[in-house]
Structure formats: structure tokens, C-alpha cells
Design a protein around this motif. Sequence first.
Motif, short mmCIF file in Angstrom:
data_model
loop_
_atom_site.label_atom_id
_atom_site.label_comp_id
_atom_site.label_asym_id
_atom_site.label_seq_id
_atom_site.Cartn_x
_atom_site.Cartn_y
_atom_site.Cartn_z
N ASN A 53 0.81 -1.21 0.00
CA ASN A 53 0.00 0.00 0.00
C ASN A 53 0.85 1.26 0.00
OD1 ASN A 53 -2.24 -1.57 -0.09
ND2 ASN A 53 -2.87 -1.22 2.02
N MET A 54 2.14 1.12 0.19
CA MET A 54 3.06 2.26 0.11
C MET A 54 3.71 2.36 -1.26
SD MET A 54 4.90 2.07 3.81
CE MET A 54 5.97 3.42 3.36
N GLY A 55 3.34 1.49 -2.18
CA GLY A 55 3.92 1.51 -3.51
C GLY A 55 5.21 0.72 -3.59
N ALA A 56 5.89 0.86 -4.72
CA ALA A 56 7.12 0.10 -4.97
C ALA A 56 8.19 0.43 -3.94
CB ALA A 56 7.63 0.37 -6.38
N ILE A 57 8.27 1.69 -3.52
CA ILE A 57 9.27 2.08 -2.52
C ILE A 57 9.01 1.35 -1.20
CG2 ILE A 57 10.13 4.02 -1.12
CD1 ILE A 57 11.09 4.08 -4.00
N GLY A 58 7.75 1.21 -0.81
CA GLY A 58 7.42 0.50 0.42
C GLY A 58 7.82 -0.96 0.36
N VAL A 59 7.57 -1.60 -0.78
CA VAL A 59 7.94 -3.02 -0.94
C VAL A 59 9.45 -3.16 -0.90
CG1 VAL A 59 7.83 -5.00 -2.50
CG2 VAL A 59 5.82 -3.55 -2.21
N MET A 60 10.15 -2.28 -1.61
CA MET A 60 11.62 -2.35 -1.61
C MET A 60 12.18 -2.11 -0.20
SD MET A 60 12.77 -0.70 -5.30
CE MET A 60 13.42 0.68 -4.50
N ALA A 61 11.64 -1.12 0.49
CA ALA A 61 12.11 -0.83 1.85
C ALA A 61 11.85 -2.02 2.77
CB ALA A 61 11.43 0.43 2.39
N PHE A 62 10.68 -2.64 2.63
CA PHE A 62 10.32 -3.79 3.45
C PHE A 62 11.35 -4.91 3.27
CE2 PHE A 62 8.15 -7.87 3.90
CZ PHE A 62 7.68 -7.76 5.19
N PHE A 63 11.66 -5.24 2.02
CA PHE A 63 12.62 -6.32 1.78
C PHE A 63 14.02 -5.92 2.22
CE2 PHE A 63 9.33 -8.28 -0.79
CZ PHE A 63 9.53 -9.62 -0.50
N ILE A 64 14.44 -4.70 1.92
CA ILE A 64 15.78 -4.27 2.31
C ILE A 64 15.95 -4.32 3.81
CG2 ILE A 64 17.32 -2.26 2.39
CD1 ILE A 64 16.32 -1.63 -0.49
N MET A 65 14.95 -3.84 4.56
CA MET A 65 15.06 -3.86 6.03
C MET A 65 15.21 -5.28 6.56
SD MET A 65 12.56 -0.85 7.42
CE MET A 65 11.15 -1.20 6.40
N HIS A 66 14.46 -6.24 6.00
CA HIS A 66 14.56 -7.62 6.48
C HIS A 66 15.87 -8.27 6.05
CE1 HIS A 66 10.27 -7.12 7.33
NE2 HIS A 66 10.49 -8.05 8.25
N LEU A 67 16.36 -7.95 4.86
CA LEU A 67 17.64 -8.50 4.42
C LEU A 67 18.79 -7.94 5.27
CD1 LEU A 67 17.16 -8.39 0.54
CD2 LEU A 67 16.94 -10.37 2.06
N VAL A 68 18.74 -6.66 5.58
CA VAL A 68 19.77 -6.06 6.43
C VAL A 68 19.71 -6.66 7.84
CG1 VAL A 68 20.48 -3.90 7.55
CG2 VAL A 68 19.99 -3.94 5.11
#
Length: 139
Positions: free
Chosen positions: A94-109
Motif C-alpha cells: 500500500n506504500m507503492g514500490a518504494i514501500g515493498v523495496m524498503a520492506f525487503f531491504i530492512m529484512h535483508l539487512v
Amino acid sequence: MSVNIEMMLGTMFGAMPGAGTWVFGFFLHLCTGVIFALIYAWCFENLIHRAGAGTGTLFGLVHALISGLMLGVMPAIHALIPEQMPGPGMFMSNMGAIGVMAFFIMHLVYGAIIGGMYGAVLHPAAHHLPPRGNPRSTP
């Protein structure tokens, strides 16, 4: 970020939004982080017998997949979504592509940090251990 995970967690049990609810949600988020770190550690020790930033990153991907799917069902289990607070959507979509990317990056980090900080495993794989007992008997 427009999605407030701490407030969402804090209000899951029926409390209304407020500063105390946010603090409770923050505490819950920290606790789940510790629980996931313990799950990572158990897997490092007992499933794959190794740890490191790369291994942790792979675990972070699995963590993101599970958490992202749970966010998708949040409106079905949270009384205040979507009437009083916005739902995050699956993988924060619901936050768009940036939200999805941020979600994955935060979990990978997160996974890379846990794996990198873990250090050497205490229970190496069985094929690296010396054989138990002496297979040859000496007279």
C-alpha cells in the motif's frame, strides 16, 4: 513511512491509539525481533551448521516472505484496520514500490546483521566431527 508498525502492533489487542500504545507496540516489535534472532540462531546451529552475513541475508529473505504475507492478512485480524488506520498491504504494497523495496531491504539487512554478529557455530555439521568411539578394536 506512512505505515506505523509500532502503533499497529500496539493496538492489535484492543487499545486505542496513543503514546502508551505506541510504546507497547515498540516493545512488541523489539520482542519479535529477539524471537526471530533466536530462531535464526537455532537454525544456524541445528539446520545448516554455519552462520555469516550471507547466510543471515538468506534467512532475512525467508523472514520477509513470512512477515509480508502476514501483513497482507492484517485487516482480517486487526479490528482498527482499515477503518481507523491504514493497512500496510502485503509486503507493504500500500506504500507503492518504494514501500515493498524498503520492506525487503530492512529484512535483508536485519538478517545480515544477525548472521554477521552470530559468529562461529558451536555445533558444526556432523560430517566435520571426528567419529565417535574407535571403530577398530585394539587387542
